[in-house]
Write a protein that holds these residues in place. Structure first.
Motif: not given
Length: 316
Positions: A30, A87, A90-93
């Protein structure tokens, strides 16, 4: 993220960052995939200013501004790495301010080739290295992120300082840059002209010895925060610290002469570091204790010119 975006990022990471790539292989999936993307993005910025033979400064700055806009999602990404980075952001700010700091630091390299003080170099590294640590912390998603972040900043700076000390010759020959603080050079009576001529003497050795000690203090501060990371991320980050710090043993072994040849780590040496770190980690999950035992960073109070490797036995 699209699989081809990850593959492109991974290949760039594997090709240009072999030391860090080895440690990355031990990250959980991950985090590992996002790390490939982050590293590839950082390399894009580096390459704009480092591989810029005959490219006018205005063009380099324009390319960096385009990279900034793509990274922030203001324009469509050009290529798989930037598509994947959007991506990740945005996903992990990931804070936009950290992206700005990184791009601004790369822009500094366009015009700045010397740093007067350690503080000035530290200010540059807030974008070029510390921002990297902050973004890496974000993708690991630690529960105590506020506690982990300051240490990640220090560890990012430590990695970059090791790179600067390892690459003194390359930076001078290929880029006409000196990342050793001018105040440290003056303290030991070393001129820029001497460095540009790649003239090694004991005064220059004293400069490198000073900067190694400064860098090793950063390692100690950085490693102290590994305990705040998720359990499955602690060993890979510790291993990265051990591998980078191993360059310090090579620098000392060649008498601090990084002007005649660039210190390097063989694959066998990296694997010995890996095995040794893994063995101690199996018995003691305290990152600081393991780092003191296996790394090339001397314990506080030991002679950095000697063969001591913290509490452990030298690994040559």
């Amino acid at each position: 993220m699209h699989r081809k975006h990850i593959a492109a990022s991974k290949e760039l990471h594997r090709r240009t960052g072999k030391t860090f790539y080895l440690a990355t292989k031990f990250l959980p999936r991950r985090v590992r995939r996002a790390t490939y993307v982050l590293y590839a993005f950082f390399r894009l910025g580096d390459e704009i200013v480092d591989d810029a033979d005959d490219v006018p400064p205005a063009t380099q700055r324009a390319e960096l501004e385009s990279l900034r806009a793509q990274a922030l999602g203001e324009i469509e990404p050009e290529g798989p790495v930037l598509a994947a980075f959007q991506d990740i952001r945005e996903r992990y700010d990931i804070p936009e301010s950290e992206i700005d700091l990184f791009i601004d630091a790369m822009a500094t390299d366009v015009a700045t080739a010397r740093y007067e003080t350690a503080a000035a170099l530290h200010s540059y590294m807030r974008g070029s290295a510390a921002a990297v640590g902050v973004m890496m912390t974000a993708i690991m998603e630690p529960e105590l992120e506020a506690m982990a972040r300051p240490h990640a900043v220090k560890l990012g700076e430590a990695f970059q300082m090791t790179n600067f000390l390892r690459d003194v010759r390359e930076d001078i020959v290929e880029r006409n840059r000196i990342y050793l603080p001018q105040e440290t050079l003056r303290k030991h009576g070393v001129s820029n002209e001497q460095l540009e001529a790649l003239e090694f003497n004991e005064s220059f050795a004293a400069v490198i010895a000073d900067e190694l000690q400064r860098t090793e203090a950063l390692y100690r501060e950085g490693v102290a925060g590994i305990r705040y990371l998720p359990a499955d991320c602690q060993f890979p980050v510790l291993l990265a610290a051990v591998l980078y710090a191993e360059y310090h043993a090579r620098i000392r072994a060649q008498g601090y002469d990084v002007l005649s040849s660039e210190p390097s780590l063989s694959t066998a040496r990296k694997l010995r570091c890996l095995v040794r770190t893994r063995w101690h980690w199996q018995w003691n999950r305290d990152p600081e204790a393991v780092f003191r035992r296996v790394s090339a960073v001397p314990a506080i109070g030991t002679d950095s010119h000697g063969s001591s490797r913290g509490e452990g036995t030298p690994m040559r």
